[in-house]
Motif scaffolding. Structure first.
Motif, PDB file in Angstrom:
ATOM      1  N   ALA A  62      76.769  56.768   5.636  1.00  8.73           N
ATOM      2  CA  ALA A  62      76.454  55.370   5.329  1.00  8.73           C
ATOM      3  C   ALA A  62      75.023  55.108   5.788  1.00  8.73           C
ATOM      4  O   ALA A  62      74.492  55.840   6.627  1.00  8.73           O
ATOM      5  CB  ALA A  62      77.426  54.435   6.050  1.00  8.73           C
ATOM      6  N   PRO A  63      74.399  54.080   5.233  1.00 11.25           N
ATOM      7  CA  PRO A  63      73.041  53.761   5.667  1.00 11.25           C
ATOM      8  C   PRO A  63      72.989  53.540   7.179  1.00 11.25           C
ATOM      9  O   PRO A  63      73.873  52.916   7.760  1.00 11.25           O
ATOM     10  CB  PRO A  63      72.719  52.466   4.917  1.00 11.25           C
ATOM     11  CG  PRO A  63      73.611  52.496   3.722  1.00 11.25           C
ATOM     12  CD  PRO A  63      74.865  53.186   4.173  1.00 11.25           C
ATOM     13  N   SER A  64      71.976  54.092   7.791  1.00 11.96           N
ATOM     14  CA  SER A  64      71.719  53.960   9.223  1.00 11.96           C
ATOM     15  C   SER A  64      72.769  54.631  10.107  1.00 11.96           C
ATOM     16  O   SER A  64      72.861  54.331  11.292  1.00 11.96           O
ATOM     17  CB  SER A  64      71.576  52.487   9.623  1.00 11.96           C
ATOM     18  OG  SER A  64      70.515  51.907   8.898  1.00 11.96           O
ATOM     19  N   THR A  65      73.573  55.536   9.546  1.00 11.83           N
ATOM     20  CA  THR A  65      74.502  56.298  10.369  1.00 11.83           C
ATOM     21  C   THR A  65      73.692  57.149  11.338  1.00 11.83           C
ATOM     22  O   THR A  65      72.764  57.839  10.935  1.00 11.83           O
ATOM     23  CB  THR A  65      75.383  57.227   9.506  1.00 11.83           C
ATOM     24  OG1 THR A  65      76.149  56.431   8.617  1.00 11.83           O
ATOM     25  CG2 THR A  65      76.322  58.059  10.365  1.00 11.83           C
ATOM     26  N   ASP A  66      74.054  57.077  12.596  1.00 10.65           N
ATOM     27  CA  ASP A  66      73.397  57.912  13.600  1.00 10.65           C
ATOM     28  C   ASP A  66      73.807  59.354  13.338  1.00 10.65           C
ATOM     29  O   ASP A  66      74.992  59.658  13.183  1.00 10.65           O
ATOM     30  CB  ASP A  66      73.837  57.475  14.996  1.00 10.65           C
ATOM     31  CG  ASP A  66      73.054  58.157  16.101  1.00 10.65           C
ATOM     32  OD1 ASP A  66      72.726  59.356  15.973  1.00 10.65           O
ATOM     33  OD2 ASP A  66      72.776  57.485  17.110  1.00 10.65           O
TER      34      ASP A  66
END
Length: 123
Positions: A62-66
């Protein structure tokens, strides 16, 4: 880099969509569609482990998943499917080498399918 992709909402969305399409539409150069097959023998179960790992990673994408979340996912799957079932060093070596070989084969097939069929997002 992977961090650049994860920080881009549109890139992550396209990558997830294309990964699902490659698997769902049968573009992978692997025997059968193992996501939909019932376990018939230990070899199919072993193959399914790699697909489960890939599916777990895709579900977290997902967007901005670490990136550490993705690495923890891989680590948890290795713990569950390779490390815990091993009762001896020899069994661990066999499970680990089998997993590595099959995982590399699966990722190569995904990479090939993405390159051939989804060059805009992957090539």
């Amino acid at each position: 880099t992977m961090r650049t992709v994860l920080n881009s909402n549109s890139k992550v969305t396209v990558l997830r969509s294309d990964l699902h399409a490659v698997i769902d539409q049968g573009f992978l150069d692997v025997p059968g569609n193992l996501f939909q097959m019932k376990f018939r023998n230990p070899e199919e179960l072993q193959n399914d482990i790699e697909f489960k790992c890939l599916n777990d990673l895709m579900s977290l994408l997902a967007p901005s998943t670490d990136i550490r979340i993705l690495l923890n996912c891989v680590s948890s799957n290795l713990q569950a499917f390779v490390i815990q079932p091993s009762r001896t060093k020899e069994e661990f070596r066999k499970l680990a080498s089998d997993f590595q070989l099959r995982w590399n084969f699966l990722l190569s097939a995904v990479s090939k399918a993405m390159t051939l069929n989804y060059t805009d997002s992957f090539g």
